[in-house]
Design an enzyme around this catalytic site. Structure first.
Site, PDB file in Angstrom:
ATOM      1  N   LYS A 147       0.999  -1.370  -0.191  1.00  0.00           N
ATOM      2  CA  LYS A 147       0.143   0.096   0.159  1.00  0.00           C
ATOM      3  C   LYS A 147       0.871   1.302   0.104  1.00  0.00           C
ATOM      4  CE  LYS A 147      -0.277  -0.436   4.964  1.00  0.00           C
ATOM      5  NZ  LYS A 147      -1.078  -1.156   6.099  1.00  0.00           N
TER       6      LYS A 147
ATOM      7  N   ARG B 260     -10.565  -0.341  14.610  1.00  0.00           N
ATOM      8  CA  ARG B 260     -10.455   0.593  13.377  1.00  0.00           C
ATOM      9  C   ARG B 260     -11.164   0.006  12.381  1.00  0.00           C
ATOM     10  NH1 ARG B 260      -4.442   1.042  10.743  1.00  0.00           N
ATOM     11  NH2 ARG B 260      -4.834  -1.173  10.080  1.00  0.00           N
TER      12      ARG B 260
ATOM     13  N   TYR C   2      17.268  29.748   7.067  1.00  0.00           N
ATOM     14  CA  TYR C   2      16.185  30.630   7.771  1.00  0.00           C
ATOM     15  C   TYR C   2      16.209  30.581   9.046  1.00  0.00           C
ATOM     16  CZ  TYR C   2      13.311  30.095   3.211  1.00  0.00           C
ATOM     17  OH  TYR C   2      12.738  30.509   2.011  1.00  0.00           O
TER      18      TYR C   2
ATOM     19  N   MET D 275      12.482  24.050   1.973  1.00  0.00           N
ATOM     20  CA  MET D 275      11.753  23.412   1.159  1.00  0.00           C
ATOM     21  C   MET D 275      12.291  22.368   0.221  1.00  0.00           C
ATOM     22  SD  MET D 275       8.351  24.687  -1.308  1.00  0.00           S
ATOM     23  CE  MET D 275       7.742  25.682  -0.058  1.00  0.00           C
TER      24      MET D 275
HETATM   25  C1  LIG Z   1      -0.185  -1.835   6.785  1.00  0.00           C
HETATM   26  C2  LIG Z   1      -0.550  -3.257   7.156  1.00  0.00           C
HETATM   27  C3  LIG Z   1       0.194  -4.321   7.371  1.00  0.00           C
HETATM   28  C4  LIG Z   1       1.772  -4.307   7.197  1.00  0.00           C
HETATM   29  O1  LIG Z   1       2.081  -3.797   8.430  1.00  0.00           O
HETATM   30  P1  LIG Z   1       3.602  -3.171   8.931  1.00  0.00           P
HETATM   31  O2  LIG Z   1       3.500  -2.596  10.139  1.00  0.00           O
HETATM   32  O3  LIG Z   1       4.057  -2.074   7.964  1.00  0.00           O
HETATM   33  O4  LIG Z   1       4.525  -4.398   8.720  1.00  0.00           O
HETATM   34  C5  LIG Z   1      -0.415  -5.686   7.566  1.00  0.00           C
HETATM   35  N1  LIG Z   1      -1.670  -5.861   7.720  1.00  0.00           N
HETATM   36  C6  LIG Z   1      -2.773  -4.640   7.647  1.00  0.00           C
HETATM   37  C7  LIG Z   1      -4.035  -5.098   7.756  1.00  0.00           C
HETATM   38  C8  LIG Z   1      -2.158  -3.360   7.467  1.00  0.00           C
HETATM   39  O5  LIG Z   1      -3.077  -2.261   7.251  1.00  0.00           O
END
Ligand SMILES: *Cc1c(COP(=O)(O)O)cnc(C)c1O
Length: 343
Positions: A35, A129, A243, A291
């Site tokens: 992701k 969640r 800055y 930046m």
């Molecule tokens: C992002 C995620 C993972 C991976 O988690 P990490 O902590 O990055 O290893 C696994 N399962 C779900 C449901 C996630 O949202």
């Protein structure tokens, strides 16, 4: 493509070695969370490299991410963690990816839109969640479940919720028919094989993150930010740099101004901690991160000049400790301006 003055050197061998280490440690099938564009590294390249190494299960958050991943080998399986919302049905029906159903409403939507199609299901064992609550699992009747999963809230700590979630998940897994079960993220893999079930789902540790001390010395850095020197200059003793004039040169100080800044994900919180390495010498930041630019003290490296490439220190645990940001934020913050170069 036009020349870009900053690049992310990405170490494919380290990525694969990290995956292998996690797979061996878990003793079960090891997938990959890709992701957020592979945590900022590039989901497609990560997926193809890990697939070539034997990884078969991949996870994205949204249908847009699934689509952007492009076609993946037939032997690979892709799951969409946010499931199927009212606006996702047509994308889900057109895709070979499976939704991870997260609520009674999503379950009902999937049963109606795609009766008999395989899906994954998320059980909420204590994170509040996403996920179907254990007392509501009757709604799952009639689904064809590939992977039944839950997600750990505190696996990066020694927290009583870990054992509680494990126990709740075991109870649900014994009652809900599914092809496979899955609980552990990266930190969960490090909690031991009790947490491994049929499939583990690491993300962070694949990309060089160290979620628990057990991974130290085993997980290798994958992402190396490198920036080109725009110019070299001298700040005279008593003059300030950057800055806010927060850095005052105590003596005549040689500076290299680098083509990287907080808009690239090299955050302002690196100020006072960050720096670079060149030929084994350390080049600390001088003054605030701008930046698009930073200044580093290169008094010790007379050979550094305009056009040279400088690698910023980006060891994730160290950078997280210095900046107060999480290793996840540091990775996913790496912006589009980098040329991503797999080596
Ligand atoms: C992002 C995620 C993972 C991976 O988690 P990490 O902590 O990055 O290893 C696994 N399962 C779900 C449901 C996630 O949202």
């Amino acid at each position: 493509m036009l020349h870009r003055p900053l690049r992310l050197r990405l170490d494919r061998a380290a990525l694969v070695a990290n995956w292998r280490w996690l797979a061996d440690l878990s003793g079960t099938a090891c997938g990959a969370a890709v992701k957020a564009d592979g945590y900022g590294l590039g989901a497609r390249e990560v997926t193809m490299a890990l697939h070539a190494a034997g990884c078969r299960d991949f996870f994205v958050s949204t249908w847009d991410e699934a689509l952007r991943l492009g076609s993946i080998p037939e032997s690979a399986s892709l799951s969409v963690l946010h499931g199927v919302g009212a606006d996702d049905v047509s994308a889900a029906l057109a895709s070979t990816a499976r939704p991870v159903l997260n609520s009674a409403a999503q379950v009902a939507r999937w049963k109606e839109a795609a009766p008999g199609w395989p899906c994954d299901v998320m059980i909420d064992t204590g994170m509040n969640r996403l996920g179907v609550r254990p007392e509501d699992i009757a709604v799952l009747d009639g689904l064809v479940i590939d992977t039944l999963m839950s997600h750990l809230a505190c696996a990066d700590e020694d927290h009583p919720l870990n054992a509680a979630q494990l126990e709740r998940f075991r109870v649900v897994a014994a009652e809900v028919p599914a092809k496979r079960t899955s609980l552990a993220n990266s930190a969960g893999v490090l909690l031991g094989r009790d947490f491994a079930f049929d499939l583990v789902r690491p993300g962070l540790a694949l990309y060089g993150g160290i979620p628990r001390s057990e991974a130290k010395g085993h997980i290798r850095q994958v992402a190396h930010p490198e920036a080109q020197v725009v110019q070299r200059r001298t700040a005279h003793a008593g003059e300030s740099v950057g800055y806010g004039a927060t850095f005052i040169a105590e003596r005549d100080t040689e500076l290299a101004i680098l083509n990287i800044g907080y808009a690239d994900g090299y955050f302002r919180s690196f100020t006072g901690h960050g720096g670079a390495a060149f030929d084994g010498k350390s080049l600390p930041l001088a003054g605030r991160v701008s930046m698009d630019l930073v200044a580093i003290d290169c008094s010790e490296t007379p050979e550094v000049g305009e056009g040279d490439w400088i690698e910023l220190l980006f060891d994730l645990p160290t950078a997280a400790a210095g900046t107060g940001m999480s290793q996840y934020e540091l990775l996913t913050g790496l912006a589009d301006r980098f040329e991503r170069r797999w080596v």
